[in-house]
Write an enzyme that holds these catalytic residues in place. Structure first.
Site, PDB file in Angstrom:
ATOM      1  N   ASP A  94       3.865  14.858  14.327  1.00  0.00           N
ATOM      2  CA  ASP A  94       4.390  14.344  12.688  1.00  0.00           C
ATOM      3  C   ASP A  94       3.255  14.708  11.989  1.00  0.00           C
ATOM      4  O   ASP A  94       2.208  13.684  11.448  1.00  0.00           O
ATOM      5  CB  ASP A  94       4.699  12.647  12.696  1.00  0.00           C
ATOM      6  CG  ASP A  94       5.401  13.092  11.379  1.00  0.00           C
ATOM      7  OD1 ASP A  94       5.960  14.686  10.514  1.00  0.00           O
ATOM      8  OD2 ASP A  94       5.964  12.402  10.475  1.00  0.00           O
ATOM      9  N   LEU A 147       0.989  -0.895  -0.016  1.00  0.00           N
ATOM     10  CA  LEU A 147      -0.193   0.043  -0.248  1.00  0.00           C
ATOM     11  C   LEU A 147       1.157   1.196  -0.186  1.00  0.00           C
ATOM     12  O   LEU A 147       0.630   2.352  -0.686  1.00  0.00           O
ATOM     13  CB  LEU A 147      -0.694   0.003   1.677  1.00  0.00           C
ATOM     14  CG  LEU A 147      -2.175  -1.090   1.787  1.00  0.00           C
ATOM     15  CD1 LEU A 147      -2.627  -1.069   2.905  1.00  0.00           C
ATOM     16  CD2 LEU A 147      -2.991  -0.835   0.126  1.00  0.00           C
ATOM     17  N   GLY A 201       8.234   1.680   7.222  1.00  0.00           N
ATOM     18  CA  GLY A 201       8.824   0.090   6.883  1.00  0.00           C
ATOM     19  C   GLY A 201       7.559   0.454   5.858  1.00  0.00           C
ATOM     20  O   GLY A 201       7.490   1.390   5.933  1.00  0.00           O
ATOM     21  N   GLU A 208       4.887   3.115   1.326  1.00  0.00           N
ATOM     22  CA  GLU A 208       6.050   2.275   2.086  1.00  0.00           C
ATOM     23  C   GLU A 208       6.327   4.392   3.735  1.00  0.00           C
ATOM     24  O   GLU A 208       5.992   5.454   2.667  1.00  0.00           O
ATOM     25  CB  GLU A 208       7.152   2.351   1.055  1.00  0.00           C
ATOM     26  CG  GLU A 208       7.388   1.172   0.985  1.00  0.00           C
ATOM     27  CD  GLU A 208       8.437   0.648  -0.231  1.00  0.00           C
ATOM     28  OE1 GLU A 208       9.698   0.684   0.476  1.00  0.00           O
ATOM     29  OE2 GLU A 208       9.001   0.222  -1.284  1.00  0.00           O
ATOM     30  N   VAL A 253       3.985  -1.112   4.532  1.00  0.00           N
ATOM     31  CA  VAL A 253       2.579  -1.074   4.778  1.00  0.00           C
ATOM     32  C   VAL A 253       2.091  -1.981   3.428  1.00  0.00           C
ATOM     33  O   VAL A 253       1.790  -1.523   2.192  1.00  0.00           O
ATOM     34  CB  VAL A 253       1.213   0.224   4.948  1.00  0.00           C
ATOM     35  CG1 VAL A 253       0.537  -0.318   5.186  1.00  0.00           C
ATOM     36  CG2 VAL A 253       2.708   0.503   5.779  1.00  0.00           C
TER      37      VAL A 253
END
Length: 409
Positions: free
Chosen positions: A210, A87, A93, A89, A95
């Protein structure tokens, strides 16, 4: 991976060990196959026999709503982490999309999921993995992505979330050819603000740290949900005015005082929200190197216009022409202006942001005269209270911890 020995980590490891032991006893054949297929050197973090000071076994209860999956199960639902199941990155990491049901484990509800796999070469991954479990394992809200489960097996670290059908806001704003309508943009802004309000009004405030368009995910009806809590931080308590931390986040979204000093408050998130609101209003990226030098920083380009009533509407995305009332656009732009104040005390608290955005829902191309609620007069409040601005904290009615007695640490 070193023996961190934090209280949160001990709780995760203890909970994982108990659930895994139960699962092994229930599925001996399947796990024997998994054991033969995957042979890894165990790290001390995932090995329940590693000596630890597990003083807070009672904290295991906060993870009751989160499933401890085996690596074999997650490998199965992602078809061995096939490339066409990816899906996206990120820094954590990759997904993958997956699907859980009773074929994976008896009693599981049929559900599409997103499986995030820790990049074992990364430096912050393990800490971020723990942080996500700590916060999303305790807080539940319609505008926070739901953590369904995790995997802590050998050196594997994975997280399992609800699947968000429409992907990220970043994709819809900047990569899709069909522009998001004005009403959808204001709805997304409100949903994201409500998610932040849940965090800021928790028993101990949580600072997201974030907040950006790629961390706002959209479900099938464009409901916004905050995701990726790896950098989230517990906020100040008592007489503390801020928390000091290493500067992390994304260039173009981070509040200037945080970048300069490392001092983090909930108002740092409000600044980041202002940047995202500006992206929604303009259709421009926070940083865009492809534009002329004076327009590469969205905030630097837009702020002078936001402070000038005659030029304020010049920033609105031209693709939205005819979709909004002038009054609604003015209110949204002025809200962005206050959120982006260089003085953090001059920014509104996120509950006031929610209160401001609520009357803008459904504000189409009419003159907006039916809207009775005006933008909170932050400037008037400043005159009344001197150099600092004070806003009331409004507990969010829909924000609830998974376990009433838990505290976010």
């Amino acid at each position: 991976m070193g023996n961190c020995g934090t209280r949160e980590e001990n709780a995760v490891v203890a909970a994982h060990a108990q659930v895994q032991q139960l699962h092994l006893s229930q599925h001996p054949a399947k796990n024997a196959i998994a054991g033969r297929k995957h042979t890894h050197i165990s790290s001390d973090i995932s090995n329940p026999s590693t000596p630890r000071k597990i003083e807070d076994a009672k904290n295991i209860s906060i993870y009751n709503d989160v499933i401890a999956f085996t690596f074999f199960e997650l490998e199965t639902i992602t078809k061995s982490f096939r490339a066409d199941y990816v899906l996206g990155e990120g820094g954590f990491g990759t997904v993958y999309k997956g699907y859980i049901d009773e074929n994976v484990r008896v009693g599981l509800k049929s559900l599409p999921v997103a499986v995030k796999v820790l990049n074992r070469d990364g430096h912050q991954g393990h800490r971020e993995w723990l942080t996500e479990i700590n916060f999303l394992g305790q807080l539940r809200h319609p505008n926070l992505v739901k953590l369904i489960g995790y995997c802590c097996e050998d050196d594997h670290r994975l997280l399992v979330y609800e699947f968000m059908f429409r992907g990220s806001l970043e994709k819809h704003l900047f990569r899709n050819t069909t522009p998001l309508p004005w009403g959808t943009r204001m709805s997304i802004a409100l949903g994201a603000a409500r998610g932040l309000a849940c965090l800021h009004n928790a028993q101990r405030p949580v600072i997201f740290r974030d907040f950006k368009t790629s961390n706002i995910l959209l479900d099938s009806d464009y409901t916004a949900k905050l995701s990726d809590f790896g950098l989230a931080k517990a906020g100040p308590e008592g007489d503390e005015t801020h928390v000091s931390t290493r500067v992390m986040g994304t260039y173009g979204y981070a509040a200037p005082e945080y970048v300069m000093t490392g001092h983090l408050t909930t108002r740092s998130d409000v600044y980041s929200f202002g940047v995202v609101l500006l992206e929604l209003l303009t259709g421009r990226k926070s940083i865009d190197k492809s534009r002329p030098s004076r327009e590469q920083s969205l905030v630097d380009w837009a702020l002078p216009k936001l402070n000038d009533k005659r030029r304020l509407l010049q920033i609105i995305d031209p693709k939205l022409q005819g979709q909004y009332s002038v009054r609604a656009a003015h209110k949204a732009c002025i809200l962005a202006f206050y959120c982006l104040s260089h003085n953090p005390k001059s920014r509104p608290i996120i509950s006031d942001v929610v209160e401001t955005l609520e009357p803008l829902q459904g504000s189409g191309s009419s003159d907006g005269s039916s809207q009775s609620s005006d933008l909170p007069d932050y400037r008037a409040r400043r005159r009344l209270t001197g150099n600092s601005v004070h806003f009331r904290a409004i507990p969010h009615r829909k924000c609830s911890p998974a376990v009433p007695v838990c505290r976010v640490r």
